[in-house]
Design a protein around this motif. Structure first.
Motif, PDB file in Angstrom:
ATOM      1  N   GLU A 137      56.446  63.100  25.309  1.00  0.00           N
ATOM      2  CA  GLU A 137      56.578  62.902  23.859  1.00  0.00           C
ATOM      3  C   GLU A 137      56.479  61.415  23.502  1.00  0.00           C
ATOM      4  OE1 GLU A 137      59.985  64.658  22.102  1.00  0.00           O
ATOM      5  OE2 GLU A 137      59.463  66.712  22.658  1.00  0.00           O
ATOM      6  N   LEU A 138      57.006  60.576  24.378  1.00  0.00           N
ATOM      7  CA  LEU A 138      56.932  59.138  24.124  1.00  0.00           C
ATOM      8  C   LEU A 138      55.472  58.675  24.122  1.00  0.00           C
ATOM      9  CD1 LEU A 138      58.492  56.481  23.712  1.00  0.00           C
ATOM     10  CD2 LEU A 138      58.440  56.178  26.193  1.00  0.00           C
ATOM     11  N   ARG A 139      54.714  59.161  25.092  1.00  0.00           N
ATOM     12  CA  ARG A 139      53.304  58.805  25.159  1.00  0.00           C
ATOM     13  C   ARG A 139      52.562  59.292  23.908  1.00  0.00           C
ATOM     14  NH1 ARG A 139      48.142  59.823  26.424  1.00  0.00           N
ATOM     15  NH2 ARG A 139      47.125  58.416  27.913  1.00  0.00           N
ATOM     16  N   GLU A 198      58.475  47.904  30.308  1.00  0.00           N
ATOM     17  CA  GLU A 198      57.494  47.908  31.398  1.00  0.00           C
ATOM     18  C   GLU A 198      56.737  49.227  31.428  1.00  0.00           C
ATOM     19  OE1 GLU A 198      56.418  45.512  33.499  1.00  0.00           O
ATOM     20  OE2 GLU A 198      57.581  44.230  32.140  1.00  0.00           O
ATOM     21  N   GLU A 199      57.445  50.325  31.214  1.00  0.00           N
ATOM     22  CA  GLU A 199      56.790  51.633  31.175  1.00  0.00           C
ATOM     23  C   GLU A 199      55.813  51.726  30.004  1.00  0.00           C
ATOM     24  OE1 GLU A 199      60.515  54.191  33.144  1.00  0.00           O
ATOM     25  OE2 GLU A 199      60.131  54.246  30.975  1.00  0.00           O
ATOM     26  N   SER A 200      56.210  51.138  28.869  1.00  0.00           N
ATOM     27  CA  SER A 200      55.373  51.216  27.668  1.00  0.00           C
ATOM     28  C   SER A 200      54.076  50.436  27.826  1.00  0.00           C
ATOM     29  CB  SER A 200      56.149  50.700  26.454  1.00  0.00           C
ATOM     30  OG  SER A 200      57.241  51.547  26.168  1.00  0.00           O
ATOM     31  N   LYS A 201      54.095  49.367  28.594  1.00  0.00           N
ATOM     32  CA  LYS A 201      52.868  48.606  28.845  1.00  0.00           C
ATOM     33  C   LYS A 201      51.817  49.501  29.492  1.00  0.00           C
ATOM     34  CE  LYS A 201      55.054  44.108  29.604  1.00  0.00           C
ATOM     35  NZ  LYS A 201      55.306  43.051  30.611  1.00  0.00           N
ATOM     36  N   LYS A 202      52.248  50.265  30.466  1.00  0.00           N
ATOM     37  CA  LYS A 202      51.323  51.170  31.156  1.00  0.00           C
ATOM     38  C   LYS A 202      50.816  52.246  30.192  1.00  0.00           C
ATOM     39  CE  LYS A 202      53.800  50.525  35.523  1.00  0.00           C
ATOM     40  NZ  LYS A 202      54.647  51.194  36.553  1.00  0.00           N
ATOM     41  N   ILE A 203      51.696  52.710  29.305  1.00  0.00           N
ATOM     42  CA  ILE A 203      51.321  53.768  28.365  1.00  0.00           C
ATOM     43  C   ILE A 203      50.223  53.299  27.422  1.00  0.00           C
ATOM     44  CG2 ILE A 203      52.125  55.166  26.411  1.00  0.00           C
ATOM     45  CD1 ILE A 203      54.854  55.352  27.801  1.00  0.00           C
ATOM     46  N   TYR A 204      50.436  52.155  26.745  1.00  0.00           N
ATOM     47  CA  TYR A 204      49.449  51.748  25.740  1.00  0.00           C
ATOM     48  C   TYR A 204      48.132  51.322  26.382  1.00  0.00           C
ATOM     49  CZ  TYR A 204      50.229  46.592  26.086  1.00  0.00           C
ATOM     50  OH  TYR A 204      50.294  45.279  26.491  1.00  0.00           O
ATOM     51  N   LYS A 205      48.209  50.729  27.564  1.00  0.00           N
ATOM     52  CA  LYS A 205      46.964  50.340  28.238  1.00  0.00           C
ATOM     53  C   LYS A 205      46.154  51.571  28.643  1.00  0.00           C
ATOM     54  CE  LYS A 205      48.626  45.868  29.889  1.00  0.00           C
ATOM     55  NZ  LYS A 205      49.014  45.038  31.056  1.00  0.00           N
ATOM     56  N   ILE A 264      46.316  54.543  27.122  1.00  0.00           N
ATOM     57  CA  ILE A 264      45.826  55.156  25.881  1.00  0.00           C
ATOM     58  C   ILE A 264      44.559  54.460  25.391  1.00  0.00           C
ATOM     59  CG2 ILE A 264      46.337  55.458  23.421  1.00  0.00           C
ATOM     60  CD1 ILE A 264      49.274  55.962  24.264  1.00  0.00           C
ATOM     61  N   LEU A 265      44.549  53.135  25.452  1.00  0.00           N
ATOM     62  CA  LEU A 265      43.430  52.365  24.921  1.00  0.00           C
ATOM     63  C   LEU A 265      42.251  52.268  25.889  1.00  0.00           C
ATOM     64  CD1 LEU A 265      45.471  49.586  23.111  1.00  0.00           C
ATOM     65  CD2 LEU A 265      43.910  51.213  22.031  1.00  0.00           C
ATOM     66  N   SER A 266      42.395  52.870  27.051  1.00  0.00           N
ATOM     67  CA  SER A 266      41.280  52.858  28.007  1.00  0.00           C
ATOM     68  C   SER A 266      40.274  53.967  27.714  1.00  0.00           C
ATOM     69  CB  SER A 266      41.812  53.013  29.433  1.00  0.00           C
ATOM     70  OG  SER A 266      42.367  54.310  29.627  1.00  0.00           O
ATOM     71  N   LYS A 267      40.637  54.867  26.809  1.00  0.00           N
ATOM     72  CA  LYS A 267      39.768  56.014  26.498  1.00  0.00           C
ATOM     73  C   LYS A 267      39.474  56.057  24.991  1.00  0.00           C
ATOM     74  CE  LYS A 267      42.306  58.615  30.029  1.00  0.00           C
ATOM     75  NZ  LYS A 267      43.408  57.628  30.138  1.00  0.00           N
ATOM     76  N   PRO A 268      38.314  56.548  24.607  1.00  0.00           N
ATOM     77  CA  PRO A 268      37.974  56.639  23.176  1.00  0.00           C
ATOM     78  C   PRO A 268      38.900  57.604  22.435  1.00  0.00           C
ATOM     79  CG  PRO A 268      36.016  56.870  24.549  1.00  0.00           C
ATOM     80  CD  PRO A 268      37.188  56.951  25.471  1.00  0.00           C
ATOM     81  N   PHE A 269      39.148  57.297  21.149  1.00  0.00           N
ATOM     82  CA  PHE A 269      39.899  58.215  20.290  1.00  0.00           C
ATOM     83  C   PHE A 269      38.949  59.243  19.692  1.00  0.00           C
ATOM     84  CE2 PHE A 269      42.915  54.588  19.965  1.00  0.00           C
ATOM     85  CZ  PHE A 269      44.065  55.258  20.357  1.00  0.00           C
ATOM     86  N   ASP A 270      39.469  60.428  19.493  1.00  0.00           N
ATOM     87  CA  ASP A 270      38.702  61.460  18.789  1.00  0.00           C
ATOM     88  C   ASP A 270      39.216  61.528  17.356  1.00  0.00           C
ATOM     89  OD1 ASP A 270      37.396  63.619  17.805  1.00  0.00           O
ATOM     90  OD2 ASP A 270      38.038  65.046  19.344  1.00  0.00           O
ATOM     91  N   TYR A 271      38.449  60.963  16.434  1.00  0.00           N
ATOM     92  CA  TYR A 271      38.883  60.886  15.039  1.00  0.00           C
ATOM     93  C   TYR A 271      38.536  62.141  14.238  1.00  0.00           C
ATOM     94  CZ  TYR A 271      39.719  55.930  15.936  1.00  0.00           C
ATOM     95  OH  TYR A 271      40.179  54.744  16.439  1.00  0.00           O
ATOM     96  N   THR A 272      38.011  63.167  14.931  1.00  0.00           N
ATOM     97  CA  THR A 272      37.697  64.413  14.219  1.00  0.00           C
ATOM     98  C   THR A 272      38.857  65.406  14.282  1.00  0.00           C
ATOM     99  OG1 THR A 272      36.724  65.473  16.172  1.00  0.00           O
ATOM    100  CG2 THR A 272      35.266  64.129  14.783  1.00  0.00           C
ATOM    101  N   VAL A 273      39.865  65.107  15.110  1.00  0.00           N
ATOM    102  CA  VAL A 273      41.010  66.009  15.276  1.00  0.00           C
ATOM    103  C   VAL A 273      41.849  66.021  14.005  1.00  0.00           C
ATOM    104  CG1 VAL A 273      43.123  66.452  16.605  1.00  0.00           C
ATOM    105  CG2 VAL A 273      41.058  65.611  17.755  1.00  0.00           C
ATOM    106  N   GLU A 274      42.340  67.212  13.617  1.00  0.00           N
ATOM    107  CA  GLU A 274      43.222  67.349  12.450  1.00  0.00           C
ATOM    108  C   GLU A 274      44.666  67.089  12.886  1.00  0.00           C
ATOM    109  OE1 GLU A 274      42.538  67.880   9.362  1.00  0.00           O
ATOM    110  OE2 GLU A 274      40.413  68.407   9.419  1.00  0.00           O
ATOM    111  N   GLU A 275      45.169  65.891  12.594  1.00  0.00           N
ATOM    112  CA  GLU A 275      46.552  65.546  12.921  1.00  0.00           C
ATOM    113  C   GLU A 275      46.988  64.416  12.003  1.00  0.00           C
ATOM    114  OE1 GLU A 275      46.866  64.198  16.942  1.00  0.00           O
ATOM    115  OE2 GLU A 275      45.208  62.773  16.776  1.00  0.00           O
ATOM    116  N   LYS A 335      61.291  53.260  17.397  1.00  0.00           N
ATOM    117  CA  LYS A 335      61.647  54.365  18.302  1.00  0.00           C
ATOM    118  C   LYS A 335      60.499  54.687  19.257  1.00  0.00           C
ATOM    119  CE  LYS A 335      65.053  56.284  15.137  1.00  0.00           C
ATOM    120  NZ  LYS A 335      65.498  57.408  14.298  1.00  0.00           N
ATOM    121  N   ARG A 336      59.982  53.627  19.879  1.00  0.00           N
ATOM    122  CA  ARG A 336      58.872  53.802  20.812  1.00  0.00           C
ATOM    123  C   ARG A 336      59.219  53.329  22.227  1.00  0.00           C
ATOM    124  NH1 ARG A 336      54.365  49.254  19.078  1.00  0.00           N
ATOM    125  NH2 ARG A 336      55.708  47.424  19.158  1.00  0.00           N
ATOM    126  N   PHE A 337      60.506  53.042  22.459  1.00  0.00           N
ATOM    127  CA  PHE A 337      60.939  52.657  23.804  1.00  0.00           C
ATOM    128  C   PHE A 337      61.951  53.645  24.392  1.00  0.00           C
ATOM    129  CE2 PHE A 337      59.853  48.287  22.134  1.00  0.00           C
ATOM    130  CZ  PHE A 337      58.691  48.163  22.885  1.00  0.00           C
TER     131      PHE A 337
END
Length: 748
Positions: free
Chosen positions: A161-163, A124-131, A133-144, A82-84
């Motif tokens: 919401e999809l992003r 095609e839209e999802s390609k832009k989304i994941y690229k 997302i992965l262009s920036k560092p993740f913050d692993y200190t967030v509570e989620e 359910k990611r498309f």
């Protein structure tokens, strides 16, 4: 028509239907073949629905309920995570939920075209989304956290919401992977340098850095920032490869997915084979192909040689190597065709070809040099398909173990290899080696040709019925072993598990009903009690310029034990049940939504083996050993833990909490490490004829060594040998008639 089960009579109902259909379809001539050919698609739907309704054992009614099932299965297959799709897409699609039966009858492609076009857009839209997302560092200190139970997850309402769903999915994948941890643990156990796979997590990378520092005090540990960046780069490469694979899929591939969402509503084993899939099916059944004998895999835009098949022409030529990248392919003296960027299936088509023909590969070697390698294609036998045997000595007595991966047969060549002939040969070789008992291993054997089952079962009895077959609206048919010769009359054990299906279950059931041997393994086998025929669809169309239409594998009959019971859903219950790590997971036919029901018919007249007084005691001894065995107790406990873990779907995306949770899992998993470390202290060896071949074929020797190593760690094989040892005191002989009259055992 090419039935999977060659021993059966032809299905006359289908043949009659073919004649009727010929009058209208033989004149069908598609004028042109384009990238999108709706006429071909409509013809394919017409052929499939006609053949399945006339030939299926019990065809489902194509109505609104049928339509709802197709809709559910197809949408789930298109977007399982359910990611498309957005909820608005689903709202639009759902208008067709009760119309797919009518569209099928009218050969209407509206729903398929809508979903296909929308999926291409969303991908095609999802390609832009994941690229992004992965262009920036993740913050692993967030509570989620993130829940991976996609079946219960709602579709997202909008692009934001999809992003967010993509972000959490990717973040979880970079945190950790249980399989990567397993790999690292295995490498350390074997004394190897700990490596980090391309898709490994940040915690795995940190652990690797720590391990390096322990081994090398001068090593400078990479910072968390560097590790985080490397992890995102690895994840990006992985997603790029995944989307590259999906981009290689043609519209026809997605249409095949739609068709099989329809076919699976008839039963789990009715399937449409597109031409390439049909070819793969034939190879899997026969264990051979015509080509160069190399396994290929996609590596970015390149096609890489992943393995050379032992004995094949590429292996014999000693020029092509694993790791070589194929740049161009030429047919004989033809012009080389550039295959960089070409989809893998298309590259395979160019490399494969008839025996005796030449193919020239331009390859980039591992050292960077470019070479042109000429190979003469030949028949390649895939060794992993075929039966193999080993000898082991226990307390001064020799025993034989035969492994049968599938009930293979060459449909095109009656003189070719098949499981029946090969098992007979292995049994004869083991007899000459002086074994006093045989364990036949059909674990994970999903079945195959029924004729080979009859032949194999016949090796262990004098003569009599092996299986009963029933077609819709017709009297039952009994398949007999008519050869009075008994190839092996000594102690026999059949090893099964939850994935022993179809032909494996027929064999186990026959041996059990005759009381000819002892069945050991899982509580029950898979539970597939149906027979499928493979029907070539091209035979129905004359002057067809649309190309290969593929084939339909459809359920035409049900089979029954000679005692009258069906193996459908219930499978075969083992005489000795052994704990299994996956015994609590739902993986059998009974867990399939559209599985056919269980039923029974009258028993066939057959004679059991008497003078089997050692059977009951051997079974009792085995059960007692298992009950008191610490290793089996650990396996049972591990099975319950695995089942409980399968129900846990929510993961913290906070690095510290994730580490704590993973450490707890790792600590618990260590408790079960003795399962994989177990050794039975038995030495397994190849037969003399095979040892002679090792001189010329070191690859085969390596494969056999690995098999023998796995046998030496297999507690189930060890228990099979214990049972064979318990059966040694008295010979097992056949006497007397238990069911019916001896004269009735010969089929009229």
């Amino acid at each position: 028509m090419k039935p999977i089960i060659r021993f059966m009579k032809r299905n006359y109902k289908i043949l009659i239907a073919v004649v009727c259909l010929s009058a209208t379809l033989f004149a069908f001539n598609i004028k042109s073949k384009s990238a999108v050919d709706p006429e071909k698609d409509k013809l394919l739907l017409e052929l499939l629905t006609f053949v399945i309704e006339k030939g299926h054992y019990n065809p489902a009614v194509i109505d609104d309920n049928f339509s709802k099932g197709v809709y559910k299965d197809y949408i789930a297959a298109l977007d399982p995570s359910k990611r498309f799709f957005l909820q608005s897409d689903i709202n639009e699609f759902s208008k067709f939920e009760l119309d797919l039966d009518d569209q099928l009858k009218a050969r209407d492609l509206t729903f398929f075209n809508l979903t296909y076009d929308r999926l291409m857009l969303r991908m095609e839209e999802s390609k832009k989304i994941y690229k992004d997302i992965l262009s920036k560092p993740f913050d692993y200190t967030v509570e989620e956290d993130f829940n991976v139970d996609y079946d219960k997850a709602p579709y997202v309402k909008n692009s934001a919401e999809l992003r967010e769903r993509w972000r959490k999915q990717i973040k979880l994948s970079t945190l950790s992977s249980f399989t990567d941890r397993q790999k690292n643990e295995l490498d350390k156990k074997e004394g190897k340098e700990v490596t980090t796979p391309a898709t490994s997590s940040i915690t795995d990378k940190q652990k690797t850095e720590e391990d390096k520092k322990v081994k090398n005090s001068d090593y400078v540990v990479k910072s968390d920032e560097v590790l985080e960046k490397e992890t995102r780069e690895s994840s990006l490469n992985s997603l790029n490869e995944s989307f590259g694979f999906m981009n290689d899929l043609k519209r026809d591939d997605w249409f095949t997915l739609y068709i099989n969402s329809i076919m699976s509503r008839f039963d789990p084993h009715t399937t449409y084979f597109a031409p390439e899939e049909k070819e793969r099916f034939d190879v899997s059944m026969s264990g051979k192909l015509e080509g160069i004998g190399a396994r290929l895999q996609k590596k970015n835009d390149y096609t890489e040689i992943s393995e050379l098949i032992s004995g094949g022409p590429a292996w014999r030529g000693k020029q092509l190597e694993a790791g070589d990248l194929v740049m161009k392919v030429a047919q004989g003296n033809g012009v080389p065709v550039d295959v960089v960027g070409m989809r893998l299936d298309d590259v395979v088509k160019k490399i494969k070809g008839p025996k005796g023909s030449e193919v020239r590969l331009t390859v980039k070697k591992v050292d960077g040099t470019i070479q042109v390698i000429s190979i003469i294609r030949d028949i390649v036998e895939i060794e992993e398909t075929y039966a193999k045997s080993s000898v082991v000595e226990k307390n001064g007595v020799k025993y034989g173990v035969i492994y049968l991966p599938k009930f293979y047969i060459d449909f095109e060549n009656k003189d070719g290899r098949d499981a029946g002939k090969d098992i007979a040969l292995e049994v004869d070789r083991l007899k000459k080696a002086g074994v006093k008992g045989i364990a036949l291993d059909v674990r994970d054997d999903g079945g195959g040709s029924l004729s080979t089952v009859v032949d194999i079962a016949g090796l262990f009895i004098e003569q009599g019925p092996i299986v009963q077959i029933k077609s819709a609206g017709r009297k039952k048919e009994i398949l007999y072993d008519t050869d009075k010769k008994i190839e092996w009359d000594g102690p026999l054990v059949i090893m099964v598990n939850e994935f022993s299906a179809s032909a494996s279950e027929i064999l186990a059931a026959a041996i059990q009903d005759y009381k000819r041997g002892i069945i050991i393994g899982s509580k029950q086998t898979y539970g597939k009690g149906t027979v499928q025929n493979v029907i070539d669809l091209n035979q129905f169309v004359r002057n067809n310029s649309a190309g290969d239409l593929g084939a339909l594998k459809t359920t035409t009959q049900k089979f029954y034990r000679i005692n009258g019971g069906s193996t459908q859903l219930e499978g075969v219950s083992s005489d000795v049940v052994m704990p299994d790590r996956y015994s609590y997971l739902k993986m059998g036919e009974r867990d399939e939504e559209n599985a056919m029901p269980w039923d029974k018919i009258d028993a066939a007249p057959y004679a059991t083996w008497t003078n089997t007084s050692k059977f009951d005691q051997a079974i009792a001894n085995s059960k007692k050993r298992i009950e008191n065995n610490i290793q089996f107790k650990l396996i049972e406990e591990n099975a319950k833990w695995i089942d409980s873990r399968s129900k846990e779907n929510t993961y913290s995306l906070n690095l510290n909490k994730f580490k704590v949770a993973q450490n707890q899992i790792e600590q618990t998993a260590k408790k079960y490490k003795p399962i994989v470390d177990y050794k039975n202290n038995l030495k397994f060896t190849s037969l003399p004829y095979e040892m002679e071949g090792f001189v010329k074929d070191p690859v085969l020797k390596e494969k056999r060594d690995r098999w023998h190593e796995s046998l030496a760690k297999d507690i189930y094989v060890e228990e099979a040998l214990n049972i064979l040892e318990d059966l040694q005191s008295k010979s097992i002989a056949k006497t007397g008639i238990v069911a019916g009259d001896k004269k009735k055992l010969v089929k009229s």
